[in-house]
Design an enzyme around this catalytic site. Structure first.
Site, short mmCIF file in Angstrom:
data_model
loop_
_atom_site.label_atom_id
_atom_site.label_comp_id
_atom_site.label_asym_id
_atom_site.label_seq_id
_atom_site.Cartn_x
_atom_site.Cartn_y
_atom_site.Cartn_z
N CYS A 107 0.76 -1.15 0.15
CA CYS A 107 -0.11 0.09 0.17
C CYS A 107 0.82 1.17 -0.07
CB CYS A 107 -1.12 0.16 1.26
SG CYS A 107 -1.30 -1.47 1.87
N ARG B 235 7.20 -10.89 5.94
CA ARG B 235 6.81 -10.58 7.33
C ARG B 235 7.62 -11.64 8.10
NH1 ARG B 235 0.66 -9.38 6.30
NH2 ARG B 235 0.68 -7.78 4.60
N GLN C 104 0.77 -10.98 -2.77
CA GLN C 104 -0.42 -10.79 -2.63
C GLN C 104 -0.88 -10.45 -4.19
OE1 GLN C 104 0.05 -7.46 0.10
NE2 GLN C 104 -1.09 -8.56 1.36
N ASP D 213 -2.59 -7.84 -4.86
CA ASP D 213 -3.01 -6.61 -4.43
C ASP D 213 -3.74 -5.70 -5.42
OD1 ASP D 213 -3.33 -5.29 -2.25
OD2 ASP D 213 -1.34 -4.99 -1.67
N HIS E 277 -5.14 -1.33 -5.04
CA HIS E 277 -5.61 -0.20 -4.38
C HIS E 277 -6.39 0.74 -5.29
CE1 HIS E 277 -2.39 -1.75 -2.01
NE2 HIS E 277 -3.15 -1.52 -1.02
N LYS F 185 -14.88 -3.27 6.46
CA LYS F 185 -14.46 -3.94 5.31
C LYS F 185 -15.55 -5.10 5.27
CE LYS F 185 -12.02 -7.07 8.71
NZ LYS F 185 -10.86 -8.02 8.68
N HIS G 173 -8.38 -1.00 -0.22
CA HIS G 173 -7.71 -2.35 -0.54
C HIS G 173 -8.40 -3.59 -0.95
CE1 HIS G 173 -4.47 -0.32 2.32
NE2 HIS G 173 -5.83 0.22 2.81
ZN LIG Z 1 -3.08 -2.32 0.86
#
Ligand SMILES: [Zn+2]
Ligand SMILES: [Zn+2]
Length: 651
Positions: free
Chosen positions: A340, A369, A387, A389, A391, A475, A521
């Site tokens: 992000c 992580r 991910q 991912d 945005h 969410k 997200h």
């Molecule tokens: Zn994110």
């Protein structure tokens, strides 16, 4: 009247009962059948023994096996039964704690010199059922701290004495059933007769109070049911889950591996697994292009300052990997824990106007992580993962439409992968305490309503959880259910008011003033690693045809038909179907078995008859013999099955 109290039931009806009425009495007043199934009662929000007297007006809900709290009361009570059985069989045994867990319960016990093993299991199960049949009543008594200490000193149970240290005098209760008395705050089921099936599942070591300086106790895991049949079903699912373990299948299907030398929690994708993963990526990439996403690429590390700005340093800093320092410039970098912040900087790379929004940046972004080595688990808990991912930066009035679009995309993914049973959880603010959330009330209300409305418009089966929202936005999480009835969390859509603030993101409105965009997200797969693990476990490795590592195997009956087999295979390759020709000098039976083990969906068997007729004999996994057919017909059949799942994503 003084001796009457008013009981409000979940349907809103209010009934009058004499003071001291129990949940069980209330159940009996409704029906005997209900009374036979009542395990506990919720009285003004607290779970109570069904037999405990209610002394004042109250809201009451009766709990049965179908309620989560009913089940856990059943299982916790079963822990007492397990303890009673252990005490009968192993005099002098000492007890730690015995809580219910998600499925079943455990009891931490000190069996002295006796090493509890598989051979003890049956004996203990039989004893539990023998005691259960006598329908021992669970009875509750209040005791003073002094009496409680005296009881366990006399019994010689130092663990209960240790637990008593933290308890306040006047709030201590004992529960007794049959010959067994335990320190416990309850609640419990009315009597042991409800327990009709018991199974010890396994044994592990557990330090008393989780402290490695303390003695290691024996943790006995077990499960019980109100019906024998339910135990059998449960054991079947356990057995099936073992067979589907993605770590086992991932190895057998040659999808991924781990190497101590590379490092724990860092998966290595083997050619077949990498190809499968690439197909998943390409599939989503194509759908995302159609849905208006713009692909971006960002590096695997970022300056410490980036994550301080985003707040991730505070969150992941302590637990993250050590910073990377450049030799001369004294710069500090961190492995990227989230994509992000990088995407926020891409948003900031040029001025944005209200007309430009929404912008949707998508990246298969690999993040790292730190996870403790004990926490690592196959592909579901790793230290580096990718991910899917994206945005979305939009205006507040666009949140609803964007939400709808993301739900469309997630549903498209589920359909292509054969997940037909799913539900959604919507996480909203705590209704009482709104101070802890960032962002204006107006925006929150708007976003929460937008999520609820879009889920409704898309026909999702939803539950709403108040107080479960992150401090920075509400969410929606998708939960899919697999063939074994297990639930997996997949696909999150998260509204975020925090990062646009921290990164000072803006767009120019039609009035020429500056406004904050809303950030969304979203990741339909979550991570490719976890998603592939779930896919393996839910399909048992029988992937949809479009995704299957090998879609087919051409199996010549003998060497004589090699040329014909090659010829067929070439035609299939030209049609973008993938697989292999089994050229080994093996019996056809062996070739078929091996293709079955590797879960190849189609086998094309060719021999004399097929060569003479210009056909192939088809065996389909799970369906068996489909007979012989011209190759063109097989190609049409395979393509139809692929297209069934892969209809183009429509905006
Ligand atoms: Zn994110
Ligand atoms: Zn208890």
């Amino acid at each position: 009247m003084e001796n009457q109290i008013q009981i409000t039931l979940p349907d809103g009806s209010i009934r009058t009962f004499p003071k001291g009425v129990s949940g069980l009495d209330i159940a009996r007043s409704i029906s005997e059948g209900l009374a036979r199934n009542v395990l506990a009662a919720v009285v003004d929000g607290q779970v109570w023994d069904a037999s405990r007297p209610i002394e004042a007006d109250a809201q009451v809900k009766l709990l049965t096996w179908n309620d989560t709290d009913g089940k856990s009361t059943f299982w916790h009570s079963s822990a007492h039964l397990l303890a009673e059985a252990l005490e009968a069989l192993y005099p002098g045994v000492k007890f730690g704690i015995g809580p219910a867990i998600e499925t079943g319960f455990y009891y931490d016990v000190d069996l002295g010199d006796h090493k509890f093993s598989q051979e003890d299991f049956k004996k203990v199960e039989d004893k539990m059922l023998e005691l259960a049949r006598t329908k021992e009543v669970f009875s509750r008594t209040s005791v003073s701290k002094a009496d409680a200490i005296a009881y366990f000193e006399d019994k010689g149970d130092e663990y209960k004495l240790d637990l008593l240290k933290d308890l306040e005098d006047g709030k201590i209760t004992f529960y007794n059933q049959g010959n067994f008395t335990d320190l416990c705050r309850g609640p419990h089921i009315p009597d042991t007769g409800f327990i009709k099936a018991a199974k010890i599942l396994n044994v592990a070591g557990a330090y008393w109070r989780g402290n490695e300086n303390n003695k290691m106790l024996t943790r006995i895991y077990a499960v019980t049911f109100p019906k024998q049949k339910e135990l059998e079903e449960y054991l079947h699912v356990l057995e099936e889950a073992k067979k589907r373990d993605h770590r086992k299948l991932g190895k057998e299907l040659e999808l991924f591996t781990f190497s101590e030398r590379v490092g724990q929690g860092l998966p290595l994708w083997l050619p077949k697994g990498a190809a499968l993963r690439e197909r998943l990526e390409n599939f989503l990439r194509r759908a995302q292009v159609r849905a208006g996403y713009l692909p971006v690429v960002t590096p695997h590390i970022g300056s410490k300052q980036l994550y301080v700005t985003s707040g991730h340093y505070e969150k992941y800093g302590k637990d993250s990997f050590q910073p990377i320092h450049t030799p001369d410039e004294d710069e500090e970098f961190l492995l990227k824990p989230m994509n992000c912040p990088h995407h926020c900087e891409i948003y900031r790379s040029k001025p944005r106007s209200y007309r430009d929004l929404p912008v949707r940046f998508a990246e298969f972004g690999t993040v790292y992580r730190y996870e403790q080595s004990g926490e690592l688990h196959g592909l579901t808990r790793v230290r580096g993962f990718t991910q899917d991912d994206a945005h979305i930066f939009c205006r507040p009035d666009q949140v609803e439409e964007e939400f709808m679009k993301v739900i469309d995309l997630v549903q498209y993914v589920f359909k292509a992968l054969g997940f037909s049973e799913y539900s959604a959880q919507i996480s909203l603010r705590d209704q009482e305490d709104r101070a802890k959330y960032i962002g204006t009330d107006e925006n929150w209300d708007r976003a929460e309503q937008a999520i609820i409305r879009s889920a409704e418009a898309k026909g999702l089966n939803t539950v709403i959880e108040y107080g479960e929202a992150a401090f920075y936005g509400p969410k929606l999480d998708f939960m899919v259910k697999d063939a074994l009835g297990r639930k997996w969390q997949l696909g999150t859509i998260q509204v975020d008011y925090n990062l646009p603030e921290r990164f000072d993101l803006e767009y120019t409105g039609s009035d020429n003033k500056k406004y904050r965009p809303v950030m969304i997200h979203r990741a339909p797969f979550g991570s490719l690693e976890r998603f592939v693990a779930i896919l393996i476990e839910s399909t048992a490795g029988n992937f949809p045809l479009w995704l299957s590592p090998d879609q087919l195997a051409v199996l010549p009956i003998s060497e004589k038909y090699t040329d014909y087999a090659n010829e067929i295979f070439l035609l299939l390759q030209e049609e973008d179907l993938r697989g292999y020709v089994d050229h080994r000098d093996e019996k056809i039976g062996k070739k078929i078995r091996d293709a079955e083990v590797s879960k190849t969906p189609f086998m094309l068997i060719v021999g004399e008859k097929e060569q003479a007729e210009g056909t192939v004999s088809i065996r389909k996994k799970g369906e068996g013999d489909l007979g012989s057919m011209p190759i063109g017909q097989f190609i049409a059949l395979a393509k139809e099955e692929i297209n069934k799942n892969l209809l183009k994503f429509q905006k």
